[in-house]
Design a protein around this motif. Sequence first.
Motif, short mmCIF file in Angstrom:
data_model
loop_
_atom_site.label_atom_id
_atom_site.label_comp_id
_atom_site.label_asym_id
_atom_site.label_seq_id
_atom_site.Cartn_x
_atom_site.Cartn_y
_atom_site.Cartn_z
N ARG A 140 0.82 -1.20 0.00
CA ARG A 140 0.00 0.00 0.00
C ARG A 140 0.86 1.26 0.00
O ARG A 140 0.39 2.32 -0.41
CB ARG A 140 -0.92 0.02 1.22
N SER A 206 -5.64 7.43 -4.03
CA SER A 206 -6.87 6.90 -3.42
C SER A 206 -6.63 6.47 -1.97
O SER A 206 -7.55 6.55 -1.14
CB SER A 206 -7.39 5.71 -4.23
N PHE A 207 -5.40 6.04 -1.66
CA PHE A 207 -5.08 5.61 -0.29
C PHE A 207 -5.29 6.77 0.68
O PHE A 207 -5.96 6.63 1.71
CB PHE A 207 -3.64 5.12 -0.23
N GLU A 210 -8.93 7.91 1.07
CA GLU A 210 -9.67 7.03 1.99
C GLU A 210 -9.36 7.37 3.45
O GLU A 210 -10.26 7.36 4.30
CB GLU A 210 -9.31 5.57 1.70
N THR A 213 -11.29 10.51 4.37
CA THR A 213 -12.71 10.23 4.52
C THR A 213 -12.98 9.52 5.84
O THR A 213 -13.96 9.81 6.54
CB THR A 213 -13.21 9.38 3.34
N SER A 214 -12.10 8.59 6.21
CA SER A 214 -12.28 7.85 7.46
C SER A 214 -12.16 8.76 8.68
O SER A 214 -12.69 8.45 9.74
CB SER A 214 -11.25 6.71 7.57
N ASP A 219 -14.52 16.39 1.63
CA ASP A 219 -14.05 15.99 0.31
C ASP A 219 -13.57 17.18 -0.51
O ASP A 219 -12.76 17.02 -1.43
CB ASP A 219 -15.16 15.27 -0.47
#
Length: 471
Positions: A140, A206-207, A210, A213-214, A219
Motif C-alpha cells: 500500500r 486513493s489511499f 480514503e 474520509t475515514s 471531500d
Amino acid sequence: MKIILLSGGSGKRLWPLSNEIRSKTFLKLLPAPDGGRESMLQRVCRQLDAAGLLSSTSIVTHFSQFEIVRSQVGEKIPVLAEPHKRGTFTAIGLASRYLHTQSVSPDEIVCFMPADPFVDAAFFEKVASLPSVLAQSGARMALIGTKPSFPSTQYGYIVPAPGQDREAAPYLSVAEFAEKPDEQGASALLSRGALWNSGVFAFANSFMLEVLTSRGLPDDYGQLLGLYDTLPELSFDEEVVEKTKPIVVLPYDGRWDDLGNWQALAPHLESRAVGPGDVSDDSADTHIVNELSSPVHVIGVSGIIVAASPDGILVADKAGSSRIKQINPGKSRAPMYEEYRWGTVTVIDRGPSTGDTNTETEVVIRRLTLLPGKAFPYRAHGSAKKSWTLLSGSGQMILDRRVTRVKTGDVLHLEPAAGYALLADASGPVELIEIEFGPEGEKPVPAAPSLSWEEAVLLCRNDREPDPGKG
C-alpha cells in the motif's frame, strides 16, 4: 507519478541566517553549477528537473513562506499555501485533496518528500522507480530508506523484516519503525539492518483520500482549507505510516545528508569565509557566513562557526551550535530579513521614537530592493506614516490614485492609510530607504497579495479608488 515537496521549518538551528520565514530550505549557501549559490530547495528542484520529474512536482508550504518559495522556484510549479502549520499529516492531506480537484486519477501514484535533502542524482532514480516498486510488491505504501553511516540519535529508523535477501530484492518488507532512539538503541537497530527514514512516502492517491474520509474530513479542497484553524497538529508517520500494512522500503546507499545545523552545513560551503571577512590559516575547521556589510575576521580559533545576518550574530563551537535551538533568539522578534517574489526587505534599525511621549510609537528603518521589471502589489500600510528615499534605479509609482515616474534621489511621503504600489523599470533594480513611524509591531508589507500592478493601474485610469483589501 506526482511529486509533492513538503517545505516548512522554523529555522532555529541555523540562526541567525534562518528565521521563521527564511528557514534552512531557502538559504542560498550551496555552490551552484553556474558558479553562483543556490538554496536547498533550488538544488532539489534542479535535480528533479534533470531527472525529468519537475513538471509533475508541486510544493506545500505555510502561507508565510509562499512568497520566498515563489521567488526561488518561479511561477511554473504549483504552490499550495497552508493557512496554519498543522503538521505533515494535514499537509499531505491537503495536497491529496488538491490533486483530486485537479482531476488527477485516484490511481495516480503520489510521492511526498522533503524539500531540502542533500542527495546525489541516484536518489531521484530511486524516486522515479517507486511506482514500479508498488506495482511489483502489491504494498500500500513504499518508502526510501538510506543506509546509516553511524548510529545516529537524530533520525527515525525503518526496520526491515528478517530473513530477506537484500542482494536479490530491489525492495524489502518493513517490520517496524523506531523514532530517534538513544545511542545504544541506535546501535541495536543497525545490527538489525535498519535504515534511516528519508521522509519519502509513495502511494496511490486513493489511499490518502480514503484516510481523509475515514477521519471525517471534507471531500472539498476549499472546505478543508476553511477548517485548518480547527485541526490538530499531527505527524503523518505516527498517524498513517506506522499503522499501514503491507509496506515496503527501497534501500538507498548513496549520499544523503541532513544539513540542518552549522556543523553539517559548513563542509558544503564554497569557502571558509562566505561574505566579507577572512579566516586565518591556523584556525582549523572554522567557517564564517556573513550577510552584513562589515567584515568579520577570525584569527587563531579553530572549530567554530561565525554566522552574521541582520537578525543577529552567532559565535559557537560547531559541535554545540545546535544549542541555539533551545535559546531560540528569534522567538519574540520579527525577522529582520524577508524575501519576496518582487525583491527583499532588510530592517536596518527598529526602536521607540526618541523624544515622543507616546511610548507605543515605533520607528523602523528598512532597505527595500525591488528586482528589475518587478512590482509589489497595491497595498495600504495602515496607520503608519512613511517616507521613501530612492537610492538607485527608476520606475513607476501609484500614489494618490495617480501613476507617476520616480527616479534616484526622489523623496516620497506616504500618509496613513494611503494606497501605493511601485514598479521597477526593466533596466535595473530599485533600491530605497523606508522610514516608518507607527504603532509597534505593525507589519510593513503584508504577505498576502492584494491588487496586482496591472489591476491597480486600470482602476486608477478609470478614476476609481483601488481597494487594497482585495485578495
